[in-house]
Design an enzyme around this catalytic site. Structure first.
Site, PDB file in Angstrom:
ATOM      1  N   LYS A  57       0.801  -1.239   0.000  1.00 13.94           N
ATOM      2  CA  LYS A  57       0.000   0.000   0.000  1.00 13.94           C
ATOM      3  C   LYS A  57       0.830   1.283   0.000  1.00 13.94           C
ATOM      4  O   LYS A  57       0.361   2.332   0.433  1.00 13.94           O
ATOM      5  CB  LYS A  57      -1.020   0.025   1.167  1.00 13.94           C
ATOM      6  CG  LYS A  57      -1.840  -1.214   1.321  1.00 13.94           C
ATOM      7  CD  LYS A  57      -2.310  -1.819   0.020  1.00 13.94           C
ATOM      8  CE  LYS A  57      -3.348  -1.015  -0.721  1.00 13.94           C
ATOM      9  NZ  LYS A  57      -3.594  -1.635  -2.065  1.00 13.94           N
ATOM     10  N   HIS A 115       7.136  -7.320  -2.153  1.00 13.91           N
ATOM     11  CA  HIS A 115       6.888  -6.648  -0.865  1.00 13.91           C
ATOM     12  C   HIS A 115       7.802  -7.230   0.215  1.00 13.91           C
ATOM     13  O   HIS A 115       7.643  -6.903   1.396  1.00 13.91           O
ATOM     14  CB  HIS A 115       5.442  -6.866  -0.416  1.00 13.91           C
ATOM     15  CG  HIS A 115       4.396  -6.162  -1.228  1.00 13.91           C
ATOM     16  ND1 HIS A 115       4.550  -4.893  -1.709  1.00 13.91           N
ATOM     17  CD2 HIS A 115       3.147  -6.557  -1.616  1.00 13.91           C
ATOM     18  CE1 HIS A 115       3.447  -4.534  -2.372  1.00 13.91           C
ATOM     19  NE2 HIS A 115       2.592  -5.529  -2.325  1.00 13.91           N
ATOM     20  N   SER A 131      -4.624   2.692   4.335  1.00  9.09           N
ATOM     21  CA  SER A 131      -4.803   2.074   3.020  1.00  9.09           C
ATOM     22  C   SER A 131      -4.836   0.544   3.141  1.00  9.09           C
ATOM     23  O   SER A 131      -5.643  -0.134   2.493  1.00  9.09           O
ATOM     24  CB  SER A 131      -3.657   2.519   2.107  1.00  9.09           C
ATOM     25  OG  SER A 131      -3.825   2.001   0.820  1.00  9.09           O
TER      26      SER A 131
HETATM   27  N1  LIG Z   1      -1.456   7.468  -9.419  1.00 10.67           N
HETATM   28  C1  LIG Z   1      -1.593   7.411  -8.107  1.00 10.67           C
HETATM   29  N2  LIG Z   1      -1.455   8.548  -7.369  1.00 10.67           N
HETATM   30  C2  LIG Z   1      -1.596   8.516  -6.015  1.00 10.67           C
HETATM   31  N3  LIG Z   1      -1.892   7.396  -5.321  1.00 10.67           N
HETATM   32  C3  LIG Z   1      -2.037   6.243  -6.010  1.00 10.67           C
HETATM   33  C4  LIG Z   1      -1.884   6.191  -7.428  1.00 10.67           C
HETATM   34  N4  LIG Z   1      -2.085   4.919  -7.820  1.00 10.67           N
HETATM   35  C5  LIG Z   1      -2.352   4.205  -6.712  1.00 10.67           C
HETATM   36  N5  LIG Z   1      -2.343   5.004  -5.627  1.00 10.67           N
HETATM   37  C6  LIG Z   1      -2.642   4.651  -4.237  1.00 10.67           C
HETATM   38  O1  LIG Z   1      -1.654   3.751  -3.745  1.00 10.67           O
HETATM   39  C7  LIG Z   1      -2.280   2.851  -2.805  1.00 10.67           C
HETATM   40  C8  LIG Z   1      -2.127   1.449  -3.320  1.00 10.67           C
HETATM   41  O2  LIG Z   1      -0.788   1.069  -3.144  1.00 10.67           O
HETATM   42  P1  LIG Z   1      -0.242  -0.295  -3.764  1.00 10.67           P
HETATM   43  O3  LIG Z   1      -0.245  -0.156  -5.250  1.00 10.67           O
HETATM   44  O4  LIG Z   1       1.133  -0.392  -3.171  1.00 10.67           O
HETATM   45  O5  LIG Z   1      -1.153  -1.386  -3.338  1.00 10.67           O
HETATM   46  C9  LIG Z   1      -3.745   3.265  -2.717  1.00 10.67           C
HETATM   47  O6  LIG Z   1      -3.800   4.259  -1.686  1.00 10.67           O
HETATM   48  P2  LIG Z   1      -5.121   4.638  -0.892  1.00 10.67           P
HETATM   49  O7  LIG Z   1      -5.737   3.392  -0.390  1.00 10.67           O
HETATM   50  O8  LIG Z   1      -4.643   5.537   0.217  1.00 10.67           O
HETATM   51  O9  LIG Z   1      -5.976   5.378  -1.848  1.00 10.67           O
HETATM   52  C10 LIG Z   1      -3.953   3.875  -4.098  1.00 10.67           C
HETATM   53  O10 LIG Z   1      -5.068   4.712  -4.206  1.00 10.67           O
HETATM   54  C1  LIG Z   2      -0.599  -7.240  -1.005  1.00  9.47           C
HETATM   55  C2  LIG Z   2      -0.898  -8.538  -1.657  1.00  9.47           C
HETATM   56  C3  LIG Z   2      -1.748  -8.468  -2.873  1.00  9.47           C
HETATM   57  C4  LIG Z   2      -2.682  -9.443  -3.088  1.00  9.47           C
HETATM   58  C5  LIG Z   2      -3.479  -9.367  -4.188  1.00  9.47           C
HETATM   59  C6  LIG Z   2      -3.334  -8.360  -5.073  1.00  9.47           C
HETATM   60  O1  LIG Z   2      -4.135  -8.299  -6.135  1.00  9.47           O
HETATM   61  S1  LIG Z   2      -3.659  -8.436  -7.621  1.00  9.47           S
HETATM   62  O2  LIG Z   2      -3.702  -9.848  -7.953  1.00  9.47           O
HETATM   63  O3  LIG Z   2      -2.287  -7.883  -7.766  1.00  9.47           O
HETATM   64  O4  LIG Z   2      -4.633  -7.653  -8.385  1.00  9.47           O
HETATM   65  C7  LIG Z   2      -2.405  -7.373  -4.845  1.00  9.47           C
HETATM   66  C8  LIG Z   2      -1.600  -7.436  -3.741  1.00  9.47           C
END
Ligand SMILES: Nc1ncnc2c1ncn2[C@@H]1O[C@H](COP(=O)(O)O)[C@@H](OP(=O)(O)O)[C@H]1O
Ligand SMILES: CCc1ccc(OS(=O)(=O)O)cc1
Length: 295
Positions: free
Chosen positions: A48, A108, A138
């Site tokens: 996240k 991760h 998040s």
């Molecule tokens: N272009 C962008 N600009 C800002 N935040 C972004 C983004 N794309 C994804 N995110 C945010 O990054 C988080 C997801 O992280 P990851 O990709 O590591 O899973 C989410 O945060 P929030 O849940 O706070 O909105 C998502 O909305």
């Molecule tokens: C953080 C682990 C996780 C699990 C599932 C996800 O979905 S996706 O398959 O990449 O769309 C993403 C992260």
């Protein structure tokens, strides 16, 4: 060891004290055996922290700003997720092995659990860190909608789970500290989510240089525009709308949720904030890392 086994809940196992999805633990031997290549670029994040965002930025740089080429596949399929294992789907390792070089991979994993060949091959690491409070928020919403991770329980319960590090991929504090401390001894670009939000062009330029690419200003501007939160939320190749509902149930909470700095203020009570600040001080004592929690 299973940490959560109730009913049909997805369970977490552990490797060296770090909670991980049980399917990842079951595949650990294969993951540790992954043969890195010297020209691999590994995107490393705590969950996240903006993984999807940096993936899209990296892909657009690699494709020299060609937006159509980045539509070739959903983002979760473009860069193999090292520790992803959900049989009968091909594992992240199998996808990485099948990928032509130069590869961009993502993980991760905390630094101490990385397959050793990444250090031996002196690969490039691109780490993105996000402030702990927004990560917690998040991750809470993500665990509500992600069917592959345990149900987070109530907000108050999850607050405790997160600060005790009993979430998948372990403690935010240890993850960030571990990667931060390595930043000068390996080829690493260490970025902050909040900096990308504040000045995307400047941070994207850093990524471009790190990748050894030289793109002109107009291409950089295209990349900035294509990777705004609004654009990526509307883009089916980045918003996870192609992920099955059995994995991500976006009717509960969207994957592209808010994309802001400071949403923690809408979730933390005053008491939780004070407690969190104290725990942060203890756990991050002695590090030089500085986070911004509001813009
Ligand atoms: N272009 C962008 N600009 C800002 N935040 C972004 C983004 N794309 C994804 N995110 C945010 O990054 C988080 C997801 O992280 P990851 O990709 O590591 O899973 C989410 O945060 P929030 O849940 O706070 O909105 C998502 O909305
Ligand atoms: C953080 C682990 C996780 C699990 C599932 C996800 O979905 S996706 O398959 O990449 O769309 C993403 C992260």
């Amino acid at each position: 060891m299973a940490l959560t086994t109730a009913g049909t809940q997805p369970s977490l196992g552990e490797v060296a004290g770090i909670p991980l999805p049980a399917t990842t633990v079951d595949n650990w031997h294969q993951i540790q055996g992954l043969e890195a290549q010297p020209d691999d670029l590994l995107i490393c994040t705590y969950p996240k922290s903006g993984t999807t965002w940096i993936q899209e930025i990296v892909d657009l740089i690699e494709q020299s700003g060609d937006v159509d080429k980045c539509q070739r596949a959903a983002i979760q399929h473009r860069h193999p997720f090292l520790e992803w294992a959900r049989p009968p789907q091909p594992s992240g390792v199998e996808k990485a092995r099948a990928m032509p070089r130069p590869r961009v991979l993502r993980t991760h994993l905390p630094a101490q659990l990385l397959p050793p060949s990444f250090w031996e091959c002196k690969c490039k690491f691109l780490y993105v860190a996000r402030n702990a409070k927004d990560c917690l928020v998040s991750y809470y919403h993500f665990q509500r909608m992600n069917r592959t991770l345990p149900d987070p329980g109530t907000w108050d319960q999850y607050f405790e789970t997160f600060i005790s590090g009993k979430v998948a991929w372990g403690s935010w504090f240890e993850h960030v500290r571990g990667w931060w401390e390595l930043r000068d001894s390996v080829q690493m670009l260490f970025l902050f989510y909040e900096d990308i939000k504040r000045d995307p062009k400047q941070e994207i330029q850093k990524v471009m240089k790190f990748m050894g690419k030289n793109l002109d200003g107009a291409v950089l501007d295209t990349i900035v525009q294509e990777t705004t939160f609004e654009k990526m939320k509307a883009n089916p190749m980045t918003n996870r709308s192609t992920a099955p509902k059995t994995v991500l149930d976006q009717s509960i909470s969207p994957f592209m949720r808010k994309g802001i700095v400071g949403d923690w203020k809408n979730h933390f009570t005053v008491a939780q904030n004070e407690r969190f600040d104290e725990i942060y001080r203890q756990k991050m004592k002695g590090t030089s890392i500085n986070f911004c929690t509001e813009l």
